[in-house]
Design a protein around this motif. Structure first.
Motif, PDB file in Angstrom:
ATOM      1  N   ASN A  41       0.830  -1.208   0.000  1.00 43.65           N
ATOM      2  CA  ASN A  41       0.000   0.000   0.000  1.00 43.65           C
ATOM      3  C   ASN A  41       0.862   1.255   0.000  1.00 43.65           C
ATOM      4  OD1 ASN A  41      -2.325  -1.556   0.081  1.00 43.65           O
ATOM      5  ND2 ASN A  41      -2.616  -1.337   2.278  1.00 43.65           N
ATOM      6  N   VAL A  42       1.940   1.237   0.775  1.00 43.93           N
ATOM      7  CA  VAL A  42       2.858   2.384   0.816  1.00 43.93           C
ATOM      8  C   VAL A  42       3.481   2.612  -0.562  1.00 43.93           C
ATOM      9  CG1 VAL A  42       5.089   3.176   1.744  1.00 43.93           C
ATOM     10  CG2 VAL A  42       3.335   2.276   3.283  1.00 43.93           C
ATOM     11  N   ALA A  43       3.907   1.541  -1.209  1.00 50.16           N
ATOM     12  CA  ALA A  43       4.519   1.671  -2.540  1.00 50.16           C
ATOM     13  C   ALA A  43       3.552   2.320  -3.525  1.00 50.16           C
ATOM     14  CB  ALA A  43       4.971   0.302  -3.047  1.00 50.16           C
ATOM     15  N   CYS A  44       2.293   1.886  -3.503  1.00 51.65           N
ATOM     16  CA  CYS A  44       1.292   2.464  -4.409  1.00 51.65           C
ATOM     17  C   CYS A  44       1.023   3.928  -4.072  1.00 51.65           C
ATOM     18  CB  CYS A  44      -0.003   1.656  -4.352  1.00 51.65           C
ATOM     19  SG  CYS A  44       0.112   0.032  -5.135  1.00 51.65           S
ATOM     20  N   ALA A  45       0.936   4.249  -2.793  1.00 47.64           N
ATOM     21  CA  ALA A  45       0.667   5.628  -2.381  1.00 47.64           C
ATOM     22  C   ALA A  45       1.783   6.558  -2.823  1.00 47.64           C
ATOM     23  CB  ALA A  45       0.479   5.695  -0.865  1.00 47.64           C
ATOM     24  N   ILE A  46       3.031   6.124  -2.685  1.00 43.77           N
ATOM     25  CA  ILE A  46       4.171   6.947  -3.102  1.00 43.77           C
ATOM     26  C   ILE A  46       4.087   7.253  -4.587  1.00 43.77           C
ATOM     27  CG2 ILE A  46       6.683   6.884  -3.470  1.00 43.77           C
ATOM     28  CD1 ILE A  46       6.738   5.240  -0.772  1.00 43.77           C
ATOM     29  N   SER A  47       3.814   6.222  -5.375  1.00 45.64           N
ATOM     30  CA  SER A  47       3.710   6.412  -6.820  1.00 45.64           C
ATOM     31  C   SER A  47       2.556   7.346  -7.191  1.00 45.64           C
ATOM     32  CB  SER A  47       3.538   5.050  -7.497  1.00 45.64           C
ATOM     33  OG  SER A  47       3.508   5.189  -8.888  1.00 45.64           O
ATOM     34  N   LYS A  48       1.408   7.164  -6.524  1.00 41.38           N
ATOM     35  CA  LYS A  48       0.242   8.017  -6.804  1.00 41.38           C
ATOM     36  C   LYS A  48       0.510   9.478  -6.465  1.00 41.38           C
ATOM     37  CE  LYS A  48      -3.417   4.557  -6.296  1.00 41.38           C
ATOM     38  NZ  LYS A  48      -4.571   4.128  -5.497  1.00 41.38           N
ATOM     39  N   LEU A  49       1.403   9.706  -5.491  1.00 38.87           N
ATOM     40  CA  LEU A  49       1.747  11.067  -5.088  1.00 38.87           C
ATOM     41  C   LEU A  49       2.872  11.662  -5.939  1.00 38.87           C
ATOM     42  CD1 LEU A  49       1.549  10.617  -1.217  1.00 38.87           C
ATOM     43  CD2 LEU A  49      -0.003  11.968  -2.656  1.00 38.87           C
ATOM     44  N   GLY A  50       3.292  10.928  -6.967  1.00 39.40           N
ATOM     45  CA  GLY A  50       4.307  11.439  -7.882  1.00 39.40           C
ATOM     46  C   GLY A  50       5.716  10.986  -7.579  1.00 39.40           C
ATOM     47  N   GLY A  51       5.882  10.106  -6.598  1.00 40.13           N
ATOM     48  CA  GLY A  51       7.203   9.609  -6.251  1.00 40.13           C
ATOM     49  C   GLY A  51       7.585   8.389  -7.073  1.00 40.13           C
TER      50      GLY A  51
END
Length: 199
Positions: free
Chosen positions: A43-53
């Motif tokens: 979930n953290v990995a997906c959230a980072i990507s969704k936030l532009g990371g």
């Protein structure tokens, strides 16, 4: 751009959560469940990507439909998946979870053992770990071998490469042999972390 952002690598479990199609009921009272991707590190990995990371995930799933579904979800969310392994002998972990009327969550896990528990040190993508500016992990991967040894080796490789270590204790007592084992296991790596999520 995300491709130029420092890489954050998440390590640990990825699983399928089954949640009741109505809220406020105990698991046994639910007539139907909806499947959803889960696992705090994923979930953290997906959230980072969704936030532009820029993010990557390292972990193991079953060589089954749920495992490939989860890997595809990572890819669709822009997460690098070269650290994902597939186990032909064990299934992808499942969890049934509900939020009861009193606000408490109820969990029932199916992992006897599940693929995430069987990740070996030899299966780690060390080159990917060494690229991490931040290496993020939880405590579930500390519960049993061989995953515990893989977790420790991944942390060591990340630290030696200069990564910052990010730790989410993510307490799930039903998965541990006892409360004391959970406390000891979670605290065993406490002092290595640069960041700790405390709730």
């Amino acid at each position: 751009m995300a491709s130029q952002a420092p890489l954050i690598v998440s390590f640990g479990e990825m699983l399928i959560d089954f949640v009741p199609d109505v809220s406020g009921v105990a698991l046994a009272e639910s007539n139907a469940f909806i499947k959803a991707p889960g696992g705090a590190p994923a979930n953290v990995a997906c959230a980072i990507s969704k936030l532009g990371g820029s993010s990557a995930f390292i972990g193991k799933v079953g060589d089954d439909e749920f495992g490939y579904m989860l890997s595809d979800i990572l890819k669709k969310n822009g997460v690098k998946t070269e650290g994902v392994c597939f186990d032909k002998e064990a299934r992808t972990a499942l969890a049934f979870v509900t939020l009861k009327k009193n606000g408490e969550r109820e969990f029932m896990f199916y992992r006897n053992p599940s693929a995430d528990m069987l990740l070996k040190e030899s299966e780690l993508n060390i080159n990917l770990i060494k690229q991490a500016k931040i290496f993020h992990y939880g405590s579930i991967s500390l519960i049993s071998e061989p995953c515990r040894s893989a977790h420790m080796a991944a942390m060591k490789a990340a630290k030696e490469a200069g990564s910052l270590l990010s730790y989410d204790p993510n307490v799930r007592l039903p998965l541990w042999p006892s409360q004391d084992a959970a406390r000891d296991g979670i605290k065993s790596i406490w002092n290595f972390a640069d960041f700790i999520k405390v709730m």
